[in-house]
Design a protein around this motif. Structure first.
Motif, PDB file in Angstrom:
ATOM      1  N   PHE A 264       5.172   1.157   5.460  1.00 56.45           N
ATOM      2  CA  PHE A 264       3.595   1.506   5.687  1.00 56.45           C
ATOM      3  C   PHE A 264       3.108   0.523   6.530  1.00 56.45           C
ATOM      4  CE2 PHE A 264       5.119   2.758   1.702  1.00 56.45           C
ATOM      5  CZ  PHE A 264       4.972   4.168   1.729  1.00 56.45           C
ATOM      6  N   ILE A 265       2.350   0.819   7.687  1.00 58.98           N
ATOM      7  CA  ILE A 265       1.758   0.095   8.358  1.00 58.98           C
ATOM      8  C   ILE A 265       0.576   0.641   8.787  1.00 58.98           C
ATOM      9  CG2 ILE A 265       2.861   0.909  10.630  1.00 58.98           C
ATOM     10  CD1 ILE A 265       3.017  -1.908  11.497  1.00 58.98           C
ATOM     11  N   GLY A 266      -0.410  -0.024   9.302  1.00 56.74           N
ATOM     12  CA  GLY A 266      -1.991   0.320   9.831  1.00 56.74           C
ATOM     13  C   GLY A 266      -2.742  -0.956   9.959  1.00 56.74           C
ATOM     14  N   SER A 267      -3.867  -0.602  10.390  1.00 61.19           N
ATOM     15  CA  SER A 267      -5.008  -1.605  10.382  1.00 61.19           C
ATOM     16  C   SER A 267      -5.282  -2.083   9.074  1.00 61.19           C
ATOM     17  CB  SER A 267      -5.991  -1.200  11.234  1.00 61.19           C
ATOM     18  OG  SER A 267      -6.641  -0.062  10.736  1.00 61.19           O
ATOM     19  N   THR A 268      -5.992  -3.360   8.911  1.00 60.50           N
ATOM     20  CA  THR A 268      -6.507  -3.640   7.736  1.00 60.50           C
ATOM     21  C   THR A 268      -7.583  -2.914   7.141  1.00 60.50           C
ATOM     22  OG1 THR A 268      -6.369  -6.090   8.456  1.00 60.50           O
ATOM     23  CG2 THR A 268      -7.918  -5.650   6.468  1.00 60.50           C
ATOM     24  N   GLY A 269      -7.552  -2.465   5.815  1.00 58.71           N
ATOM     25  CA  GLY A 269      -8.303  -1.532   5.199  1.00 58.71           C
ATOM     26  C   GLY A 269      -7.795   0.025   5.615  1.00 58.71           C
ATOM     27  N   SER A 270      -6.820   0.311   5.830  1.00 55.45           N
ATOM     28  CA  SER A 270      -6.395   1.704   6.095  1.00 55.45           C
ATOM     29  C   SER A 270      -5.750   2.314   4.980  1.00 55.45           C
ATOM     30  CB  SER A 270      -5.233   1.587   7.187  1.00 55.45           C
ATOM     31  OG  SER A 270      -4.140   0.766   6.972  1.00 55.45           O
ATOM     32  N   GLY A 271      -5.598   1.328   3.784  1.00 53.87           N
ATOM     33  CA  GLY A 271      -4.962   1.994   2.599  1.00 53.87           C
ATOM     34  C   GLY A 271      -3.704   1.909   2.096  1.00 53.87           C
ATOM     35  N   LYS A 272      -3.116   0.768   2.818  1.00 55.78           N
ATOM     36  CA  LYS A 272      -1.720   0.607   2.481  1.00 55.78           C
ATOM     37  C   LYS A 272      -1.420   0.176   0.952  1.00 55.78           C
ATOM     38  CE  LYS A 272      -1.373  -2.471   5.808  1.00 55.78           C
ATOM     39  NZ  LYS A 272      -2.719  -2.324   6.221  1.00 55.78           N
ATOM     40  N   SER A 273      -2.059  -0.853   0.722  1.00 60.31           N
ATOM     41  CA  SER A 273      -1.925  -1.381  -0.526  1.00 60.31           C
ATOM     42  C   SER A 273      -2.264  -0.484  -1.634  1.00 60.31           C
ATOM     43  CB  SER A 273      -2.602  -2.733  -0.821  1.00 60.31           C
ATOM     44  OG  SER A 273      -2.075  -3.630  -0.008  1.00 60.31           O
ATOM     45  N   SER A 274      -3.577  -0.014  -1.620  1.00 66.92           N
ATOM     46  CA  SER A 274      -4.034   1.172  -2.293  1.00 66.92           C
ATOM     47  C   SER A 274      -2.900   2.323  -2.577  1.00 66.92           C
ATOM     48  CB  SER A 274      -5.442   1.788  -1.889  1.00 66.92           C
ATOM     49  OG  SER A 274      -6.348   1.027  -1.765  1.00 66.92           O
ATOM     50  N   LEU A 275      -2.249   2.721  -1.723  1.00 64.14           N
ATOM     51  CA  LEU A 275      -1.228   3.880  -1.723  1.00 64.14           C
ATOM     52  C   LEU A 275      -0.143   3.231  -2.864  1.00 64.14           C
ATOM     53  CD1 LEU A 275       0.018   6.010   1.152  1.00 64.14           C
ATOM     54  CD2 LEU A 275       1.707   4.839  -0.228  1.00 64.14           C
ATOM     55  N   ILE A 276       0.416   2.086  -2.555  1.00 70.31           N
ATOM     56  CA  ILE A 276       1.744   1.629  -3.097  1.00 70.31           C
ATOM     57  C   ILE A 276       1.291   1.457  -4.635  1.00 70.31           C
ATOM     58  CG2 ILE A 276       3.048   0.993  -1.394  1.00 70.31           C
ATOM     59  CD1 ILE A 276       2.379  -2.049  -1.929  1.00 70.31           C
ATOM     60  N   ASN A 277      -0.003   0.815  -4.745  1.00 65.42           N
ATOM     61  CA  ASN A 277      -0.574   0.561  -6.357  1.00 65.42           C
ATOM     62  C   ASN A 277      -0.647   1.866  -7.180  1.00 65.42           C
ATOM     63  OD1 ASN A 277      -0.786  -2.103  -5.866  1.00 65.42           O
ATOM     64  ND2 ASN A 277      -2.848  -1.905  -5.284  1.00 65.42           N
ATOM     65  N   LEU A 278      -0.225   3.253  -6.512  1.00 62.49           N
ATOM     66  CA  LEU A 278      -0.397   4.527  -7.235  1.00 62.49           C
ATOM     67  C   LEU A 278       0.931   4.587  -7.998  1.00 62.49           C
ATOM     68  CD1 LEU A 278      -2.148   6.677  -4.915  1.00 62.49           C
ATOM     69  CD2 LEU A 278      -3.346   5.631  -6.860  1.00 62.49           C
ATOM     70  N   ILE A 279       1.952   3.877  -7.480  1.00 61.80           N
ATOM     71  CA  ILE A 279       3.422   4.182  -7.861  1.00 61.80           C
ATOM     72  C   ILE A 279       3.610   3.556  -9.251  1.00 61.80           C
ATOM     73  CG2 ILE A 279       5.938   4.102  -7.535  1.00 61.80           C
ATOM     74  CD1 ILE A 279       5.019   3.812  -4.190  1.00 61.80           C
ATOM     75  N   PRO A 280       3.140   2.229  -9.612  1.00 60.67           N
ATOM     76  CA  PRO A 280       3.558   1.845 -10.877  1.00 60.67           C
ATOM     77  C   PRO A 280       2.106   2.068 -11.785  1.00 60.67           C
ATOM     78  CG  PRO A 280       2.867   0.083  -9.286  1.00 60.67           C
ATOM     79  CD  PRO A 280       3.135   1.202  -8.542  1.00 60.67           C
ATOM     80  N   ARG A 281       1.218   3.009 -11.366  1.00 54.20           N
ATOM     81  CA  ARG A 281       0.215   3.468 -12.326  1.00 54.20           C
ATOM     82  C   ARG A 281      -0.812   2.229 -12.536  1.00 54.20           C
ATOM     83  NH1 ARG A 281       0.161   7.007 -17.057  1.00 54.20           N
ATOM     84  NH2 ARG A 281      -1.971   7.547 -16.483  1.00 54.20           N
ATOM     85  N   PHE A 282      -1.113   1.276 -11.282  1.00 54.95           N
ATOM     86  CA  PHE A 282      -2.163   0.448 -11.467  1.00 54.95           C
ATOM     87  C   PHE A 282      -3.363   1.132 -11.508  1.00 54.95           C
ATOM     88  CE2 PHE A 282       0.719  -2.815  -9.490  1.00 54.95           C
ATOM     89  CZ  PHE A 282       1.395  -3.072 -10.746  1.00 54.95           C
ATOM     90  N   TYR A 283      -3.388   2.444 -10.519  1.00 52.02           N
ATOM     91  CA  TYR A 283      -4.588   3.158 -10.446  1.00 52.02           C
ATOM     92  C   TYR A 283      -3.783   4.447 -10.765  1.00 52.02           C
ATOM     93  CZ  TYR A 283      -7.598  -0.491  -8.527  1.00 52.02           C
ATOM     94  OH  TYR A 283      -8.195  -1.808  -8.297  1.00 52.02           O
ATOM     95  N   ASP A 284      -4.700   5.325 -10.845  1.00 51.94           N
ATOM     96  CA  ASP A 284      -4.052   6.968 -10.949  1.00 51.94           C
ATOM     97  C   ASP A 284      -4.912   7.588  -9.857  1.00 51.94           C
ATOM     98  OD1 ASP A 284      -2.478   7.201 -13.211  1.00 51.94           O
ATOM     99  OD2 ASP A 284      -3.911   7.709 -14.604  1.00 51.94           O
ATOM    100  N   VAL A 285      -4.040   8.712  -9.469  1.00 55.77           N
ATOM    101  CA  VAL A 285      -4.572   9.492  -8.003  1.00 55.77           C
ATOM    102  C   VAL A 285      -5.883  10.193  -8.527  1.00 55.77           C
ATOM    103  CG1 VAL A 285      -2.385   9.520  -7.174  1.00 55.77           C
ATOM    104  CG2 VAL A 285      -3.254  11.361  -8.870  1.00 55.77           C
ATOM    105  N   SER A 286      -6.680  10.329  -7.350  1.00 56.96           N
ATOM    106  CA  SER A 286      -7.709  11.454  -7.773  1.00 56.96           C
ATOM    107  C   SER A 286      -7.326  12.884  -7.580  1.00 56.96           C
ATOM    108  CB  SER A 286      -8.867  10.910  -6.571  1.00 56.96           C
ATOM    109  OG  SER A 286      -9.208   9.641  -6.768  1.00 56.96           O
TER     110      SER A 286
END
Length: 617
Positions: free
Chosen positions: A404-426
């Motif tokens: 996953f690549i993109g500019s800073t703030g594009s949501g890369k870390s937020s996206l992978i944090n959904l896999i181990p359920r650090f957050y749940d999808v909206s």
């Protein structure tokens, strides 16, 4: 941040209350707080309470027998009784004093055990609760207030129960019992005692009204001073590098001054207690003697000796009455701060974590391993209106490397944090091995994953304990650990004085940033998971180490799925699939060559880092 005094006060008042509405805070009524705390009592604590009550009654009985012997001894002296009677009654009085002291010691011991046991249980409960929080739940509070509530606030409750167990029983029993004794003698003494008690209670009530609002401020200001101290310690190198010591001292000074002034304000109210109480006790003693003198003068010859003996015993009875009410008043003065602390503790304990295990967790699929799929996933952080990522869909097959690549703030870390359920999808679904992650038990889901965060987090301990870490650590040998270190290019461990037993300082401050990252990568490798998640985990590595590590990683984990968040294009050139994010949206997906031809955003990122020739290789 909070550079001025007004800003600091604003920060102090806001610490720990973020995300908690006024209604939710005030729903926890003061009269229910101690009842909630009592809910954490076990059989042991109730037995200690019962023991305190029994020994308090025994001790008060012994103390209240002493004035009777004073009266008897006085009568013996007045009547010229044999010296033997005086000595015997004096001995009984001494035994009562020793018995009362012994009971008081036992009560103190039981009360200390009660307070310490309750504090331990509350800290355990708070730790377990906080560890069950999602990242969103943690963000409702601050790190500083969570630490303060688990330490300072629990200590306030512990002190209340440790002292209250001694005085909350003893004070009313002694006061009421002594009042009954006084009332049996003379209405004049009763009236004088009642007046002194009322005056004392009025004074204690005024002190409590003045001090109680201050206690709440003290707790929040303690949060703030912890926050400032923690921030300065973490950033000490930046502070020194920018010669900002005076600014940092000023910020800490603001928080420290506010806490000091509030403490002084409370203490000024509290220090008036002893002088006023001493005045009341002295006045009551004088009143007893004066009333006794009047009764003796007005009594007939047969009653003079009786009133003289009663006067001597009344001095002690009145002292005990006022002492009992004084102890009760002190408990009520201590209670406000403990109640505020209890409220802050229950605010933590009553939070329902936003991420919970399902009532009936899904069984772990046996025929699929390492497959990750996003289906139209949209995510926004709690209390934020805008989406961080929108309508993301992709699939990572077993053994593939997806970047996953993109500019800073594009949501890369937020996206992978959904896999181990650090957050749940909206909206949408995240599936692992064909099962929605929300249908897994969290432990089962995370056993499948080896996670390496952006910052290589290490814990105080040894290299062995940091690499062979977490659930199932007992299943891996030193050979497994060394193999993981070799793959992660952490050969520097061999040069450390004690090898695997070398000490790692808290936060890994005794190793470099690149070494921390390699140890964190080795930790994930040692678990031998189905899915690896690397959240920009190669950024501190030099290009040579990065290249060798990725080659060895691909060889050793060929059957595992690897999800890599990267800023450097060179890290992901060989990925099976690259997802390009821009502003939270998926603007490209494919291999490096495909994206160079079809995705302008990816092409711009790549050309900003490498030349056309390097990208073509």
């Amino acid at each position: 941040m909070c550079a001025t005094r007004d800003e600091a006060l604003s920060c102090q008042q806001g610490i720990g209350l973020t995300g908690l509405t006024d209604k939710s805070r005030h729903n926890i009524q003061a009269e229910k707080l101690l009842g909630k705390i009592f809910g954490y009592f076990k059989i042991r604590e109730w037995l200690l309470v019962a023991g305190c009550a029994i020994f308090v009654f025994a001790g008060v009985f012994a103390e209240l027998k002493m004035p009777e012997y004073v009266g008897i001894i006085t009568s013996c002296i007045e009547s010229g009784a044999p010296i033997r009677d005086i000595w015997m009654n004096g001995l009984y009085m001494l035994l009562c004093a020793i018995g009362a002291a012994a009971c008081l010691l036992v009560v103190g011991f039981f009360a200390a055990m009660l307070g310490a046991g309750l504090a331990r249980r509350l800290r355990d409960e708070m730790y377990d609760k906080v560890m069950s929080f999602s990242l969103a739940d943690i963000n409702k509070f601050s790190m500083a207030t969570l630490i303060t509530r688990a330490t300072n606030d629990v200590t306030q409750v512990q002190i209340l129960f440790a002292i209250g167990a001694q005085f909350m029983f003893r004070a009313p029993v002694m006061a009421i019992w002594a009042v009954v004794k006084v009332a049996q003698k003379s209405w004049q003494w009763s009236a004088m005692t009642a007046g002194a008690v009322v005056g004392m209670l009025i004074f204690a009530g005024v002190v409590m009204i003045v001090a109680m609002p201050k206690f709440k401020k003290i707790q929040m200001m303690t949060d703030n001073i912890n926050r400032v101290m923690r921030e300065q310690l973490i950033g000490v190198r930046v502070v020194r590098a920018y010669n900002a010591e005076s600014f940092a001292e000023g910020k800490f000074g603001v928080a420290n001054d506010e806490l000091t002034r509030t403490n002084l304000s409370v203490n000024r109210a509290l220090i008036t207690i002893n002088p006023i109480i001493n005045i009341v006790l002295a006045g009551a003693t004088i009143g007893v003697v004066m009333i006794g003198a009047m009764l003796v003068n007005s009594a007939g010859i047969n009653l003079k000796g009786v009133y003289q003996a009663d006067t001597m015993s009344m001095v002690q009875y009145v002292t005990q009455v006022l002492s009992g009410f004084l102890m009760l008043a002190m408990c009520f003065i201590m209670a406000p701060r403990a109640l505020i602390a209890a409220r802050r503790i229950t605010e933590i304990l009553e939070v329902t974590p936003s991420i919970l295990d399902p009532e009936h967790p899904a069984e772990i699929p046996a025929d699929v391993k390492g497959e990750v799929e996003f289906r139209d996933v949209t995510f926004r952080y709690p209390d934020m209106s805008g989406d961080v990522i929108r309508n993301i869909s992709f699939k990572a097959e077993r053994g593939q490397t997806v970047a996953f690549i993109g500019s800073t703030g594009s949501g890369k870390s937020s996206l992978i944090n959904l896999i181990p359920r650090f957050y749940d999808v909206s909206e949408g679904q995240v599936l692992v091995d064909g099962v929605d992650v929300r249908d897994y038990a969290q432990k089962d889901l995370r056993r499948k994953i080896g996670y390496v965060p952006q910052q290589g987090v290490l814990f105080s301990g040894t290299v062995r304990e940091n690499v062979n870490y977490g659930d199932g650590a007992e299943n891996f040998s030193d050979e497994d650990i060394r193999k993981a270190l070799e793959i992660a290019q952490a050969d520097f461990v061999d040069n450390m004085e004690q090898g695997l037993d070398s000490t790692i300082a808290q936060g890994g401050t005794n190793v470099s940033g690149g070494q921390r990252q390699r140890l964190a990568i080795a930790r994930a490798i040692c678990r031998k998971p189905e899915i690896y998640i690397f959240d920009d985990s190669f950024s501190a590595l030099d290009f040579k180490t990065d290249k060798v590590l990725r080659r060895r990683l691909n060889e050793a984990t060929a059957d595992a799925t690897k999800l890599i968040v990267a800023q450097r294009v060179g890290t992901i050139l060989d990925a099976d699939k690259i997802i390009v994010l821009d502003g939270g949206e998926q603007v490209g997906a494919g291999t490096h060559k495909e994206l160079m031809a079809s995705c302008e955003v990816y092409r711009e990122i790549a050309l900003s880092q490498l030349s056309e020739e390097e990208l073509a290789c």
